[in-house]
Design a protein around this motif. Sequence first.
Motif, PDB file in Angstrom:
ATOM      1  N   VAL A  41       7.889   1.986  -3.583  1.00 14.75           N
ATOM      2  CA  VAL A  41       8.661   1.651  -4.738  1.00 14.75           C
ATOM      3  C   VAL A  41       8.331   0.395  -5.498  1.00 14.75           C
ATOM      4  CG1 VAL A  41      10.921   1.379  -5.857  1.00 14.75           C
ATOM      5  CG2 VAL A  41      10.854   2.491  -3.733  1.00 14.75           C
ATOM      6  N   GLN A  42       7.546   0.857  -6.630  1.00 18.09           N
ATOM      7  CA  GLN A  42       6.986  -0.349  -7.596  1.00 18.09           C
ATOM      8  C   GLN A  42       8.063  -1.558  -7.613  1.00 18.09           C
ATOM      9  OE1 GLN A  42       5.288  -1.257 -12.005  1.00 18.09           O
ATOM     10  NE2 GLN A  42       4.647   0.853 -10.825  1.00 18.09           N
ATOM     11  N   ASP A  43       9.169  -1.225  -8.193  1.00 18.31           N
ATOM     12  CA  ASP A  43      10.041  -2.413  -8.533  1.00 18.31           C
ATOM     13  C   ASP A  43      10.300  -3.116  -7.219  1.00 18.31           C
ATOM     14  OD1 ASP A  43      10.330  -1.363 -11.172  1.00 18.31           O
ATOM     15  OD2 ASP A  43      11.773  -0.373 -10.856  1.00 18.31           O
ATOM     16  N   GLY A  49       7.148  -9.998  -5.141  1.00 15.79           N
ATOM     17  CA  GLY A  49       5.790 -10.795  -5.764  1.00 15.79           C
ATOM     18  C   GLY A  49       4.864 -10.220  -5.476  1.00 15.79           C
ATOM     19  N   LEU A  50       4.780  -9.171  -4.577  1.00 16.42           N
ATOM     20  CA  LEU A  50       3.498  -8.520  -4.238  1.00 16.42           C
ATOM     21  C   LEU A  50       2.825  -7.815  -5.582  1.00 16.42           C
ATOM     22  CD1 LEU A  50       4.425  -6.910  -0.857  1.00 16.42           C
ATOM     23  CD2 LEU A  50       2.974  -9.092  -1.148  1.00 16.42           C
ATOM     24  N   TYR A  51       3.323  -6.846  -6.313  1.00 19.23           N
ATOM     25  CA  TYR A  51       3.010  -6.152  -7.275  1.00 19.23           C
ATOM     26  C   TYR A  51       3.106  -6.921  -8.509  1.00 19.23           C
ATOM     27  CZ  TYR A  51       1.475  -1.752  -9.857  1.00 19.23           C
ATOM     28  OH  TYR A  51       1.151  -0.938 -10.510  1.00 19.23           O
ATOM     29  N   LEU A 150      -9.407  -5.172   0.762  1.00 17.98           N
ATOM     30  CA  LEU A 150      -8.336  -4.630   0.001  1.00 17.98           C
ATOM     31  C   LEU A 150      -7.004  -5.582   0.063  1.00 17.98           C
ATOM     32  CD1 LEU A 150      -7.726  -2.158  -1.932  1.00 17.98           C
ATOM     33  CD2 LEU A 150      -7.005  -0.842  -0.026  1.00 17.98           C
ATOM     34  N   THR A 151      -7.061  -6.575  -0.482  1.00 12.43           N
ATOM     35  CA  THR A 151      -5.912  -7.452  -0.600  1.00 12.43           C
ATOM     36  C   THR A 151      -4.739  -7.313  -1.771  1.00 12.43           C
ATOM     37  OG1 THR A 151      -7.045  -9.117  -2.203  1.00 12.43           O
ATOM     38  CG2 THR A 151      -7.408  -9.203   0.549  1.00 12.43           C
ATOM     39  N   PRO A 152      -3.755  -7.683  -1.696  1.00 17.65           N
ATOM     40  CA  PRO A 152      -2.948  -7.569  -2.815  1.00 17.65           C
ATOM     41  C   PRO A 152      -3.501  -8.143  -4.173  1.00 17.65           C
ATOM     42  CG  PRO A 152      -1.455  -8.299  -1.162  1.00 17.65           C
ATOM     43  CD  PRO A 152      -3.065  -8.251  -0.624  1.00 17.65           C
ATOM     44  N   ASP A 153      -4.421  -8.966  -4.071  1.00 13.59           N
ATOM     45  CA  ASP A 153      -5.079  -9.626  -5.182  1.00 13.59           C
ATOM     46  C   ASP A 153      -6.021  -8.704  -5.812  1.00 13.59           C
ATOM     47  OD1 ASP A 153      -5.789 -12.029  -7.049  1.00 13.59           O
ATOM     48  OD2 ASP A 153      -7.724 -11.533  -5.934  1.00 13.59           O
TER      49      ASP A 153
END
Length: 232
Positions: A41-43, A49-51, A150-153
């Motif tokens: 879930v994107q929200d 604070g990840l996306y 493949l980090t969140p950054d």
Amino acid sequence: MTETPFPVYVGYDRREDIAYHVCVHSLKKRASIDLDIHPLVQDELRAKGLYTRDIDPLAATDFTYTRFFVPYLAGYKGWALFCDCDFLWLGDIAELVALTDDRYAVMCVHHDHRPTERYKMDGRKQTLYPRKNWSSLILYNCGHPANAALTPDLANRETGKYLHRFAWLEDDLIGAVPETWNWLEGWNEKPADGPPNVVHYTRGGPWFEDWQDVDYGDLWTREEQDVLAAAR
């Protein structure tokens, strides 16, 4: 690998809520192994604070980019599966898990998908690009050293072109699984020996008014009826 529940991450888009629930229901119904299923879930990822990506007007779904957070969410350990929500599972995921090969960083169906229709689903524009739909089902070898990149950054920063082509990997680290595990409705030929293991309604499925007449739509509708009956 299957002694503990196998992690599965399913893309979620509020516009296709029923598709998500049918996907999960059909997956669990036929699974002979324990599963640990997570909606992407994107929200929720934003709230953590990840996306942090800006809204992309070209993104077809809310999970266009969230799928690339799976290795991080899995702690960069073991194998995990991502799939789109517009899937109907007719086979046992255990058979897919049995195909995992530690030589590869990811495994997927190597489609040569070149759709001719201009629009899909609820009027969204159809796009063409190399390796189209490869990323709609991904077996991630989360602990593979190459996936440490493949980090969140990276997932927040890189382009869709880069991510959906698995550009953080060398080509020989992208393993293949049979077409039956991501059979594209309206594109792949129907199998002669019965339904595929997974039907992917990539153009649009029976939950959209204009997509009622699709292959195996009757099977999807039966699953939907089961989902709705269980919710009563």
